[in-house]
Design a protein around this motif. Structure first.
Motif, PDB file in Angstrom:
ATOM      1  N   LEU B  20     -21.092  24.244   1.644  1.00 40.83           N
ATOM      2  CA  LEU B  20     -20.715  23.597   2.913  1.00 40.83           C
ATOM      3  C   LEU B  20     -20.096  24.589   3.898  1.00 40.83           C
ATOM      4  O   LEU B  20     -20.213  24.418   5.112  1.00 40.83           O
ATOM      5  CB  LEU B  20     -19.726  22.456   2.648  1.00 40.83           C
ATOM      6  CG  LEU B  20     -20.262  21.267   1.843  1.00 40.83           C
ATOM      7  CD1 LEU B  20     -19.133  20.280   1.548  1.00 40.83           C
ATOM      8  CD2 LEU B  20     -21.385  20.554   2.585  1.00 40.83           C
ATOM      9  N   LYS B  25     -28.193  30.903   7.928  1.00 43.03           N
ATOM     10  CA  LYS B  25     -28.883  32.105   8.424  1.00 43.03           C
ATOM     11  C   LYS B  25     -29.478  31.780   9.808  1.00 43.03           C
ATOM     12  O   LYS B  25     -29.707  30.614  10.126  1.00 43.03           O
ATOM     13  CB  LYS B  25     -30.010  32.480   7.460  1.00 43.03           C
ATOM     14  CG  LYS B  25     -29.560  32.715   6.024  1.00 43.03           C
ATOM     15  CD  LYS B  25     -29.239  34.174   5.809  1.00 43.03           C
ATOM     16  CE  LYS B  25     -29.081  34.571   4.358  1.00 43.03           C
ATOM     17  NZ  LYS B  25     -28.242  33.812   3.485  1.00 43.03           N
ATOM     18  N   PRO B  26     -29.726  32.832  10.613  1.00 45.14           N
ATOM     19  CA  PRO B  26     -30.323  32.580  11.936  1.00 45.14           C
ATOM     20  C   PRO B  26     -31.697  31.936  11.812  1.00 45.14           C
ATOM     21  O   PRO B  26     -32.364  32.096  10.790  1.00 45.14           O
ATOM     22  CB  PRO B  26     -30.454  33.975  12.542  1.00 45.14           C
ATOM     23  CG  PRO B  26     -29.678  34.893  11.684  1.00 45.14           C
ATOM     24  CD  PRO B  26     -29.516  34.258  10.356  1.00 45.14           C
ATOM     25  N   GLU B  27     -32.102  31.230  12.848  1.00 38.59           N
ATOM     26  CA  GLU B  27     -33.441  30.628  12.856  1.00 38.59           C
ATOM     27  C   GLU B  27     -34.502  31.729  12.905  1.00 38.59           C
ATOM     28  O   GLU B  27     -34.247  32.794  13.481  1.00 38.59           O
ATOM     29  CB  GLU B  27     -33.595  29.704  14.066  1.00 38.59           C
ATOM     30  CG  GLU B  27     -32.772  28.442  14.016  1.00 38.59           C
ATOM     31  CD  GLU B  27     -33.250  27.460  12.957  1.00 38.59           C
ATOM     32  OE1 GLU B  27     -34.336  27.685  12.376  1.00 38.59           O
ATOM     33  OE2 GLU B  27     -32.527  26.503  12.681  1.00 38.59           O
ATOM     34  N   PRO B  28     -35.694  31.538  12.377  1.00 34.34           N
ATOM     35  CA  PRO B  28     -36.110  30.316  11.707  1.00 34.34           C
ATOM     36  C   PRO B  28     -35.627  30.287  10.247  1.00 34.34           C
ATOM     37  O   PRO B  28     -35.873  31.239   9.523  1.00 34.34           O
ATOM     38  CB  PRO B  28     -37.634  30.404  11.768  1.00 34.34           C
ATOM     39  CG  PRO B  28     -37.924  31.868  11.828  1.00 34.34           C
ATOM     40  CD  PRO B  28     -36.754  32.517  12.498  1.00 34.34           C
ATOM     41  N   ASP B  29     -34.920  29.224   9.875  1.00 38.92           N
ATOM     42  CA  ASP B  29     -34.507  29.097   8.478  1.00 38.92           C
ATOM     43  C   ASP B  29     -35.314  27.985   7.808  1.00 38.92           C
ATOM     44  O   ASP B  29     -36.287  27.497   8.389  1.00 38.92           O
ATOM     45  CB  ASP B  29     -32.985  28.861   8.377  1.00 38.92           C
ATOM     46  CG  ASP B  29     -32.560  27.479   8.842  1.00 38.92           C
ATOM     47  OD1 ASP B  29     -33.429  26.738   9.364  1.00 38.92           O
ATOM     48  OD2 ASP B  29     -31.375  27.142   8.695  1.00 38.92           O
ATOM     49  N   SER B  30     -34.897  27.588   6.610  1.00 41.56           N
ATOM     50  CA  SER B  30     -35.716  26.646   5.820  1.00 41.56           C
ATOM     51  C   SER B  30     -35.480  25.189   6.193  1.00 41.56           C
ATOM     52  O   SER B  30     -36.145  24.317   5.651  1.00 41.56           O
ATOM     53  CB  SER B  30     -35.393  26.817   4.339  1.00 41.56           C
ATOM     54  OG  SER B  30     -35.444  28.153   3.965  1.00 41.56           O
ATOM     55  N   TYR B  31     -34.516  24.910   7.068  1.00 41.70           N
ATOM     56  CA  TYR B  31     -34.071  23.533   7.237  1.00 41.70           C
ATOM     57  C   TYR B  31     -34.348  23.006   8.644  1.00 41.70           C
ATOM     58  O   TYR B  31     -34.066  23.683   9.635  1.00 41.70           O
ATOM     59  CB  TYR B  31     -32.577  23.442   6.893  1.00 41.70           C
ATOM     60  CG  TYR B  31     -32.285  24.118   5.577  1.00 41.70           C
ATOM     61  CD1 TYR B  31     -32.775  23.594   4.384  1.00 41.70           C
ATOM     62  CD2 TYR B  31     -31.585  25.326   5.522  1.00 41.70           C
ATOM     63  CE1 TYR B  31     -32.562  24.232   3.173  1.00 41.70           C
ATOM     64  CE2 TYR B  31     -31.364  25.970   4.316  1.00 41.70           C
ATOM     65  CZ  TYR B  31     -31.859  25.420   3.142  1.00 41.70           C
ATOM     66  OH  TYR B  31     -31.657  26.057   1.950  1.00 41.70           O
ATOM     67  N   LEU B  32     -34.869  21.795   8.712  1.00 38.44           N
ATOM     68  CA  LEU B  32     -35.308  21.225   9.981  1.00 38.44           C
ATOM     69  C   LEU B  32     -34.161  20.702  10.845  1.00 38.44           C
ATOM     70  O   LEU B  32     -34.202  20.806  12.062  1.00 38.44           O
ATOM     71  CB  LEU B  32     -36.257  20.038   9.723  1.00 38.44           C
ATOM     72  CG  LEU B  32     -37.597  20.324   9.042  1.00 38.44           C
ATOM     73  CD1 LEU B  32     -38.285  19.020   8.690  1.00 38.44           C
ATOM     74  CD2 LEU B  32     -38.463  21.144   9.982  1.00 38.44           C
ATOM     75  N   ASP B  33     -33.131  20.134  10.192  1.00 41.67           N
ATOM     76  CA  ASP B  33     -32.108  19.387  10.932  1.00 41.67           C
ATOM     77  C   ASP B  33     -31.356  20.222  11.958  1.00 41.67           C
ATOM     78  O   ASP B  33     -30.839  19.693  12.935  1.00 41.67           O
ATOM     79  CB  ASP B  33     -31.096  18.760   9.961  1.00 41.67           C
ATOM     80  CG  ASP B  33     -31.733  17.637   9.155  1.00 41.67           C
ATOM     81  OD1 ASP B  33     -32.913  17.327   9.420  1.00 41.67           O
ATOM     82  OD2 ASP B  33     -31.070  17.094   8.251  1.00 41.67           O
ATOM     83  N   ASN B  34     -31.239  21.546  11.708  1.00 42.48           N
ATOM     84  CA  ASN B  34     -30.442  22.372  12.618  1.00 42.48           C
ATOM     85  C   ASN B  34     -31.306  23.124  13.633  1.00 42.48           C
ATOM     86  O   ASN B  34     -30.816  24.015  14.328  1.00 42.48           O
ATOM     87  CB  ASN B  34     -29.570  23.364  11.819  1.00 42.48           C
ATOM     88  CG  ASN B  34     -30.421  24.256  10.931  1.00 42.48           C
ATOM     89  OD1 ASN B  34     -31.632  24.339  11.109  1.00 42.48           O
ATOM     90  ND2 ASN B  34     -29.797  24.931   9.978  1.00 42.48           N
TER      91      ASN B  34
END
Lengths: 550, 47
Positions: B20, B25-34
């Motif tokens: 938490l 990590k900076p985009e592009p990362d593995s997660y869509l929500d952020n």
């Protein structure tokens, strides 16, 4: 190009989904029984050692294999392992990572449907006026498709279909919109229900609500260490086996989930977080419910006798009756919570079992998510119906043994050798620590290369040649007779044939003969499914060659 | 029993809190929500 454009919604969602994949019914039903049968509190020592030297390394291996495969556009084990080893046969070892999931889902969804049905029966008060024998008979009638308490014909089949439909529908919604959303709701509820029931398990007082023992009696029974057992190879074998089942390693689901993580993102901390969350549910919550509550109301002798047949009987035949000792309202609530937590534990695992097949169809045959999900539902329905219809003839147990037990050890052994010795420890280690948000201790380089494969080999050989009665001292002294539980004796159906030879009652003989037939038929069916999947992998490989992707 | 319970609970809480509190990590990362968070634009390549 692959039609697979899935992603996780959030990191917490991924952790909860991965923990949900690992947390299953075994956390609540198998772990406490294994502990009781293998030295009580002393069992926790080999159990935690196996978690550190086998469980955590396997988690890191599988997470990094998955992320590595995902980088190359693979989301199921056949072509993940194919990118790691040069030998073309590796992809057929990877078939285990799809086959195990489909075969396990076939009986697991049936088990899951029992929990769904029991939640419903707890709500409508079916168990309220039943004595212990009545609750036990309800279960017997249920699994033999004997009566319908709701007036619905073939009630277990209806619940099985409902359960499958629910799984398929959620899978069709995708990773972030389906699997992750369920994990975000299911895991917190599971922990909440578990904490409530564990609190009840910790606060039973002799003389209140018909209890004959304080909760301390049950907890002491479970946790008092019998250090004589600590040096028994059987206990270590049981501990290593439990680590397998509880972490869902050797299945191909961890690789599949991790294949949707980008190469620069962490896997080391993710694996530890999901792994320890599973341990919390198993060791802290799982140990505080089934055994302490049963012993509180039934006493040590009866529970000792009942756990010889595993935790399933206690969970479904006994617990609904015991909950009603707390009164009608609390009994119903506890029933909903107990079977509700088992349902959430089950569905978060069965959803994980669907993803490798879906990923394979999306990657190799450009299927869209929805038809791929529905094909999984149909596959599981066809393969699962024999476990429903012929439950009494050992089909369920047969699936569980070959797909849910032996296959995990075989695949985990192969993947640990592939990772450490063929892919190479240098590359493997770089994969584990790449993007890591924690410092991975260097000792694990040595453990992953030597200790984990050796331990897995020992577990496999120990299961293949289990000595009679688990007595390794006699076996090592030269008199190595195989136990009926060894893989070799299982293949030969030795236990069943002995029962058949000893039976005198014509009805029992007929039942055993039918069981023998269904056991062999189940094995042939599972073998055909494996061969069918291997053929699909071969077709996918030829397609890749034609398209110049290899 | 208590030492095992505290050890396992402590490890679970420690690693989950670390998840938490670790910055993404900076985009592009593995997660869509952020993906739509303005503060997480991709880091420009170094010249």
């Amino acid at each position: 190009m692959s039609a697979n454009k899935e992603s996780w919604g959030s990191r917490v969602g991924l952790i909860l989904a991965m923990a949900g994949n690992a947390v299953g019914l075994g956390n609540f039903l198998r772990f406490p029984v294994q502990a009781v049968q293998n030295g009580g509190g002393a069992f926790i020592i080999p159990y935690l050692v196996c978690f550190l030297v086998m469980g955590i390394p396997l988690l890191w291996i599988e997470w990094s294999m998955g992320r590595f495969g995902g980088k190359h556009g693979h989301h199921s084990t056949p072509f993940i392992v194919d990118t790691m080893g040069k030998n073309r046969l590796w992809k057929y070892i990877g078939v285990f990572g799809i086959w195990t999931n489909i075969a396990v889902a076939s009986y697991y969804c049936y088990l899951e449907s029992w929990t769904m049905s029991y939640v419903f029966h707890s709500v409508i008060g079916t168990f309220r006026d039943l004595d212990q024998e009545g609750v036990s008979n309800f279960f017997n009638e249920y699994v033999s498709l004997g009566i319908s308490t709701l007036g619905v014909p073939y009630e277990p089949i209806v619940f099985f279909l409902l359960c499958l439909l629910l799984n398929t529908w959620i899978l069709s919604k995708g990773l972030a919109g389906g699997v992750e959303r369920v994990a975000k709701i299911g895991m917190p509820l599971l922990i909440l229900f578990g904490v409530f029931l564990a609190y009840k398990g910790f606060t039973i007082t002799a003389g209140e609500d018909g209890a004959i023992n304080d909760s301390s009696v049950g907890l002491n029974f479970l946790w008092t260490p019998n250090f004589d057992e600590l040096w028994s190879p059987s206990v270590w074998l049981a501990a290593a086996g439990q680590i397998f089942f509880t972490l869902s390693v050797g299945m191909g689901t961890v690789q599949c989930y991790a294949s949707y993580v980008r190469s620069k993102d962490d896997i080391a901390l993710n694996a530890m977080s999901a792994g320890w969350m599973n341990e919390f549910v198993e060791v802290v919550l799982g140990a505080a419910i089934l055994i302490p509550i049963s012993i509180g109301y039934l006493g040590i002798d009866r529970v000792t006798e009942m756990v010889q047949h595993g935790g399933l009987g206690l969970a479904f035949r006994t617990m609904p009756y015991l909950f009603y000792q707390w009164g009608d309202v609390l009994g119903a609530i506890a029933g909903v919570m107990w079977f509700g937590l088992l349902f959430f534990a089950g569905i978060t695992s069965s959803l994980a079992m669907g993803t490798p097949w879906i990923g394979f169809l999306q990657d190799e045959f450009n299927w869209k998510r929805k038809p791929a999900a529905w094909s999984f539902g149909i596959f599981v329905l066809v393969l699962g119906m024999p476990t429903v219809l012929f439950f009494e003839y050992g089909v369920f147990d047969e699936y569980d043994y070959w797909a849910g037990t032996v296959s995990l050890v075989v695949f985990a052994l192969f993947e640990s050798i592939l990772f450490a010795w063929i892919f190479g420890m240098n590359k493997g280690w770089r994969e584990i620590i790449s993007g890591a948000d924690i410092k991975v201790p260097n000792i694990y380089r040595f453990i992953i290369k030597y200790i984990t494969p050796m331990l897995l080999l020992w577990v496999f050989l120990g299961s293949l040649f289990t000595p009679k009665g688990g007595d390794w001292t006699v076996a090592f002294s030269g008199n190595w007779q195989l136990d009926d539980s060894s893989i070799i004796k299982k293949i030969m159906n030795s236990g069943l044939k002995q029962q058949l030879a000893a039976a005198t009652d014509p009805a029992q003989i007929e039942h055993l003969q039918d069981t023998l037939f269904f056991v062999n038929a189940s094995r042939i069916l599972l073998l055909l499914v494996w061969l069918g999947l291997a053929l699909l992998v071969y077709i996918a490989y030829r397609k890749r060659v034609r398209e110049g992707r290899i | 029993m208590l030492s095992t319970i505290f050890l396992v609970t402590g490890m679970m809480v420690f690693f989950f809190v670390k998840i938490l509190t670790t910055p993404p990590k900076p985009e592009p990362d593995s997660y869509l929500d952020n993906d739509d968070e303005p503060s997480r634009e991709p880091v420009p390549p170094k010249r």
